[in-house]
Design a protein around this motif. Structure first.
Motif, PDB file in Angstrom:
ATOM      1  N   SER A  69      48.463   1.306  83.376  1.00 33.06           N
ATOM      2  CA  SER A  69      47.357   1.007  82.471  1.00 33.06           C
ATOM      3  C   SER A  69      47.826   0.085  81.357  1.00 33.06           C
ATOM      4  CB  SER A  69      46.790   2.287  81.846  1.00 33.06           C
ATOM      5  OG  SER A  69      46.231   3.138  82.820  1.00 33.06           O
ATOM      6  N   VAL A  70      47.003  -0.916  81.047  1.00 35.56           N
ATOM      7  CA  VAL A  70      47.311  -1.819  79.935  1.00 35.56           C
ATOM      8  C   VAL A  70      46.128  -1.829  78.974  1.00 35.56           C
ATOM      9  CG1 VAL A  70      48.828  -3.261  81.339  1.00 35.56           C
ATOM     10  CG2 VAL A  70      46.424  -3.881  81.104  1.00 35.56           C
ATOM     11  N   MET A  71      46.441  -1.917  77.673  1.00 34.72           N
ATOM     12  CA  MET A  71      45.410  -1.921  76.646  1.00 34.72           C
ATOM     13  C   MET A  71      45.427  -3.251  75.903  1.00 34.72           C
ATOM     14  SD  MET A  71      43.972   0.896  77.075  1.00 34.72           S
ATOM     15  CE  MET A  71      44.584   1.137  78.751  1.00 34.72           C
ATOM     16  N   PRO A  72      44.581  -4.195  76.311  1.00 31.41           N
ATOM     17  CA  PRO A  72      44.543  -5.481  75.619  1.00 31.41           C
ATOM     18  C   PRO A  72      43.768  -5.386  74.310  1.00 31.41           C
ATOM     19  CG  PRO A  72      42.951  -5.471  77.396  1.00 31.41           C
ATOM     20  CD  PRO A  72      43.694  -4.162  77.472  1.00 31.41           C
ATOM     21  N   THR A  73      44.104  -6.259  73.388  1.00 24.91           N
ATOM     22  CA  THR A  73      43.340  -6.390  72.164  1.00 24.91           C
ATOM     23  C   THR A  73      42.057  -7.161  72.463  1.00 24.91           C
ATOM     24  OG1 THR A  73      43.509  -6.997  69.831  1.00 24.91           O
ATOM     25  CG2 THR A  73      44.452  -8.538  71.449  1.00 24.91           C
ATOM     26  N   ASN A  74      41.317  -7.580  71.433  1.00 26.85           N
ATOM     27  CA  ASN A  74      40.080  -8.336  71.630  1.00 26.85           C
ATOM     28  C   ASN A  74      40.381  -9.636  72.377  1.00 26.85           C
ATOM     29  OD1 ASN A  74      38.146  -6.726  69.807  1.00 26.85           O
ATOM     30  ND2 ASN A  74      39.886  -7.135  68.473  1.00 26.85           N
ATOM     31  N   LEU A  75      39.615  -9.895  73.414  1.00 25.92           N
ATOM     32  CA  LEU A  75      39.861 -11.033  74.292  1.00 25.92           C
ATOM     33  C   LEU A  75      38.811 -12.125  74.112  1.00 25.92           C
ATOM     34  CD1 LEU A  75      40.591  -8.972  77.504  1.00 25.92           C
ATOM     35  CD2 LEU A  75      42.308 -10.073  76.041  1.00 25.92           C
ATOM     36  N   TYR A  76      39.199 -13.343  74.458  1.00 28.99           N
ATOM     37  CA  TYR A  76      38.261 -14.463  74.467  1.00 28.99           C
ATOM     38  C   TYR A  76      38.761 -15.480  75.471  1.00 28.99           C
ATOM     39  CZ  TYR A  76      41.682 -17.172  71.783  1.00 28.99           C
ATOM     40  OH  TYR A  76      42.816 -17.834  71.387  1.00 28.99           O
ATOM     41  N   GLY A  77      37.845 -16.318  75.962  1.00 29.70           N
ATOM     42  CA  GLY A  77      38.256 -17.327  76.924  1.00 29.70           C
ATOM     43  C   GLY A  77      37.089 -17.829  77.750  1.00 29.70           C
ATOM     44  N   PRO A  78      37.354 -18.686  78.748  1.00 29.23           N
ATOM     45  CA  PRO A  78      36.304 -19.169  79.644  1.00 29.23           C
ATOM     46  C   PRO A  78      35.641 -18.008  80.387  1.00 29.23           C
ATOM     47  CG  PRO A  78      38.342 -20.407  79.938  1.00 29.23           C
ATOM     48  CD  PRO A  78      38.673 -19.244  79.077  1.00 29.23           C
ATOM     49  N   TYR A  79      34.365 -18.172  80.703  1.00 32.14           N
ATOM     50  CA  TYR A  79      33.565 -17.185  81.426  1.00 32.14           C
ATOM     51  C   TYR A  79      33.278 -15.934  80.592  1.00 32.14           C
ATOM     52  CZ  TYR A  79      34.721 -20.182  85.343  1.00 32.14           C
ATOM     53  OH  TYR A  79      34.880 -21.285  86.159  1.00 32.14           O
ATOM     54  N   ASP A  80      33.439 -16.036  79.280  1.00 34.24           N
ATOM     55  CA  ASP A  80      33.071 -14.938  78.391  1.00 34.24           C
ATOM     56  C   ASP A  80      31.542 -14.841  78.330  1.00 34.24           C
ATOM     57  OD1 ASP A  80      33.283 -12.868  76.574  1.00 34.24           O
ATOM     58  OD2 ASP A  80      34.644 -13.940  75.234  1.00 34.24           O
TER      59      ASP A  80
ATOM     60  N   SER B  86      53.237   5.835  79.742  1.00 33.22           N
ATOM     61  CA  SER B  86      51.815   6.128  79.873  1.00 33.22           C
ATOM     62  C   SER B  86      50.981   4.854  80.027  1.00 33.22           C
ATOM     63  CB  SER B  86      51.335   6.914  78.649  1.00 33.22           C
ATOM     64  OG  SER B  86      49.954   7.129  78.714  1.00 33.22           O
ATOM     65  N   PHE B  87      51.068   3.957  79.066  1.00 34.76           N
ATOM     66  CA  PHE B  87      50.372   2.675  79.133  1.00 34.76           C
ATOM     67  C   PHE B  87      51.015   1.748  78.124  1.00 34.76           C
ATOM     68  CE2 PHE B  87      48.176   5.166  75.950  1.00 34.76           C
ATOM     69  CZ  PHE B  87      47.894   4.275  74.928  1.00 34.76           C
ATOM     70  N   VAL B  88      50.575   0.474  78.116  1.00 32.04           N
ATOM     71  CA  VAL B  88      51.216  -0.504  77.234  1.00 32.04           C
ATOM     72  C   VAL B  88      50.168  -1.386  76.571  1.00 32.04           C
ATOM     73  CG1 VAL B  88      51.610  -2.126  79.139  1.00 32.04           C
ATOM     74  CG2 VAL B  88      52.996  -2.284  77.075  1.00 32.04           C
ATOM     75  N   ASN B  89      50.334  -1.624  75.271  1.00 28.55           N
ATOM     76  CA  ASN B  89      49.467  -2.533  74.526  1.00 28.55           C
ATOM     77  C   ASN B  89      49.808  -3.986  74.857  1.00 28.55           C
ATOM     78  OD1 ASN B  89      48.262  -0.426  73.071  1.00 28.55           O
ATOM     79  ND2 ASN B  89      49.704  -0.592  71.371  1.00 28.55           N
ATOM     80  N   ILE B  90      48.772  -4.830  74.883  1.00 28.27           N
ATOM     81  CA  ILE B  90      48.981  -6.264  75.059  1.00 28.27           C
ATOM     82  C   ILE B  90      48.185  -6.997  73.984  1.00 28.27           C
ATOM     83  CG2 ILE B  90      48.799  -8.247  76.596  1.00 28.27           C
ATOM     84  CD1 ILE B  90      48.934  -6.383  78.949  1.00 28.27           C
ATOM     85  N   GLY B  91      48.879  -7.721  73.140  1.00 31.28           N
ATOM     86  CA  GLY B  91      48.228  -8.459  72.066  1.00 31.28           C
ATOM     87  C   GLY B  91      49.132  -9.557  71.545  1.00 31.28           C
TER      88      GLY B  91
ATOM     89  N   VAL C  34      47.057   2.425  98.240  1.00 30.78           N
ATOM     90  CA  VAL C  34      47.368   1.196  97.520  1.00 30.78           C
ATOM     91  C   VAL C  34      48.761   1.326  96.915  1.00 30.78           C
ATOM     92  CG1 VAL C  34      46.778  -0.103  95.423  1.00 30.78           C
ATOM     93  CG2 VAL C  34      44.981   0.547  97.043  1.00 30.78           C
ATOM     94  N   ARG C  35      49.568   0.305  97.028  1.00 27.33           N
ATOM     95  CA  ARG C  35      50.950   0.376  96.537  1.00 27.33           C
ATOM     96  C   ARG C  35      51.011   0.393  95.014  1.00 27.33           C
ATOM     97  NH1 ARG C  35      54.524  -4.140  99.326  1.00 27.33           N
ATOM     98  NH2 ARG C  35      56.008  -3.207  97.874  1.00 27.33           N
ATOM     99  N   LYS C  36      50.124  -0.372  94.375  1.00 27.90           N
ATOM    100  CA  LYS C  36      50.142  -0.419  92.924  1.00 27.90           C
ATOM    101  C   LYS C  36      48.771  -0.842  92.409  1.00 27.90           C
ATOM    102  CE  LYS C  36      53.078  -2.142  89.162  1.00 27.90           C
ATOM    103  NZ  LYS C  36      54.292  -2.943  88.880  1.00 27.90           N
ATOM    104  N   LEU C  37      48.336  -0.198  91.329  1.00 33.70           N
ATOM    105  CA  LEU C  37      47.056  -0.511  90.687  1.00 33.70           C
ATOM    106  C   LEU C  37      47.307  -0.762  89.209  1.00 33.70           C
ATOM    107  CD1 LEU C  37      43.596   1.137  91.060  1.00 33.70           C
ATOM    108  CD2 LEU C  37      44.689   1.200  88.810  1.00 33.70           C
ATOM    109  N   LEU C  38      46.636  -1.771  88.656  1.00 33.70           N
ATOM    110  CA  LEU C  38      46.705  -2.038  87.221  1.00 33.70           C
ATOM    111  C   LEU C  38      45.311  -1.895  86.629  1.00 33.70           C
ATOM    112  CD1 LEU C  38      48.825  -4.587  85.349  1.00 33.70           C
ATOM    113  CD2 LEU C  38      46.378  -4.508  84.858  1.00 33.70           C
ATOM    114  N   PHE C  39      45.174  -0.958  85.697  1.00 27.42           N
ATOM    115  CA  PHE C  39      43.892  -0.650  85.070  1.00 27.42           C
ATOM    116  C   PHE C  39      43.808  -1.309  83.702  1.00 27.42           C
ATOM    117  CE2 PHE C  39      41.732   2.349  82.065  1.00 27.42           C
ATOM    118  CZ  PHE C  39      40.433   2.075  82.456  1.00 27.42           C
ATOM    119  N   LEU C  40      42.716  -2.030  83.461  1.00 27.86           N
ATOM    120  CA  LEU C  40      42.490  -2.700  82.185  1.00 27.86           C
ATOM    121  C   LEU C  40      41.671  -1.814  81.269  1.00 27.86           C
ATOM    122  CD1 LEU C  40      43.448  -5.665  81.540  1.00 27.86           C
ATOM    123  CD2 LEU C  40      43.285  -5.189  83.989  1.00 27.86           C
ATOM    124  N   GLY C  41      42.263  -1.416  80.152  1.00 31.79           N
ATOM    125  CA  GLY C  41      41.560  -0.616  79.161  1.00 31.79           C
ATOM    126  C   GLY C  41      41.078  -1.476  78.010  1.00 31.79           C
TER     127      GLY C  41
END
Length: 312
Positions: free
Chosen positions: A161-172, A236-241, A100-107
């Motif tokens: 790798s990306v580290m999202p904060t608490n998420l909300y949205g459709p299909y929760d 290493s990884f990045v926060n998303i918020g 695989v050329r690139k993978l994005l992991f959701l933490g």
């Protein structure tokens, strides 16, 4: 990542995966590969390897996971650690094996120590004890980060790798027991309103502070990173918020007003609060040129309308 690239979205029916799928479809990416749980058990190593051997995706969004709130994490700790480690290990290893050329992991932001300095920087990982109520899940997510780092280091892969904060949205998940706090409150207030219930009970003191990110903003960030940055760029990884938080009590009052419930709020201090505060430092992501756009009140209104449209 080109328009014709073959892209696999693991967990495409979940909160995050469905948002990434919507984002890619709207942006004109036609070659998306998806499998339901019944079609592909991601905990099965042989099945995952066979899938990658047949499909040969070029890019992978690893959004599949077993998730839940405090009640679910406390009740099913073995499932949370086993399922998540198995899913991550199988997909990350297959992505390496089948080039695989690139993978994005959701933490998840729960990877940080319970009493980490605020706002939490990427460097705070593994500097203290985790919150006990979700430790198995957090350890599984940390394992996913470290797997990506290790494969990059040993094999020269490009696994981000990306580290999202608490998420909300459709299909929760809006289940009142197994969901996270925001969708659970939407359901509780809606049901209390429709049944004229005089009181809504909320776990904990209401004092912990939380940050919330609309899931379509996260999807935008993930596609932005996949298109523009490599592991070497990000580190290493990045926060998303959003860089902003509020107390659970303030969140409850906000949702109460949006739903139009006029009864009483009752906080049960005998129930666990969880981590006192979870605010992400988003300086690294801002430096890459991305910021969230959806305001919390606007996002909650959109989610409540979606919830009602689904017969909630």
């Amino acid at each position: 990542m080109q328009k014709k690239s073959k892209i696999y979205i693991a967990g495409h029916n979940g909160l995050v995966g469905s948002a990434i799928k919507r984002k890619l479809e709207r942006a004109g990416y036609p070659n998306l590969v998806c499998r339901t749980r019944t079609e592909l058990d991601l905990r099965n190593q042989a099945a995952v390897a066979e899938f990658f051997a047949q499909e040969r995706p070029e890019f992978v969004f690893l959004a599949a996971a077993k998730v839940g709130g405090i009640y679910a994490n406390n009740t099913y700790p073995a499932e949370f650690i086993y399922d998540n480690i198995a899913i991550e290990a199988n997909i990350i290893h297959a992505a390496y094996r089948y080039e695989v050329r690139k993978l994005l992991f959701l933490g998840s932001s729960c990877i940080y120590p319970k009493f980490a300095p605020q706002p939490m920087q990427e460097e705070h990982l593994l500097t203290g004890l985790l919150e006990p109520t979700n430790e198995p899940y957090a350890i599984a997510k940390i394992a996913g980060i470290k797997m990506c780092e290790s494969y990059n280091r040993q094999y020269g892969t490009d696994f981000v790798s990306v580290m999202p904060t608490n998420l909300y949205g459709p299909y929760d998940n809006f289940d009142p027991k197994n969901s996270h706090v925001l969708p659970a409150l939407i359901r509780r207030f809606h049901e209390a309103k429709t049944t004229d219930k005089p009181v809504v009970e909320i776990w904990g003191t209401g004092n912990p502070k939380r940050e919330f990110l609309y899931v379509d903003d996260l999807a935008d960030a993930c596609v932005f990173l996949m298109q523009n940055y490599t592991y070497q760029d990000i580190g290493s990884f990045v926060n998303i918020g959003t860089g902003q938080d509020l107390t659970i009590r303030e969140l409850a009052e906000l949702i109460k007003g949006i739903v139009g419930y006029h009864g009483e709020l009752r906080f049960n201090s005998e129930k666990p609060d969880g981590t006192p505060r979870k605010l992400l430092d988003i300086c690294r992501m801002r430096s890459l040129g991305w910021e969230a756009e959806t305001k919390l009140e606007d996002g909650i209104r959109m989610v409540y309308e979606w919830f009602k449209s689904q017969g909630g």
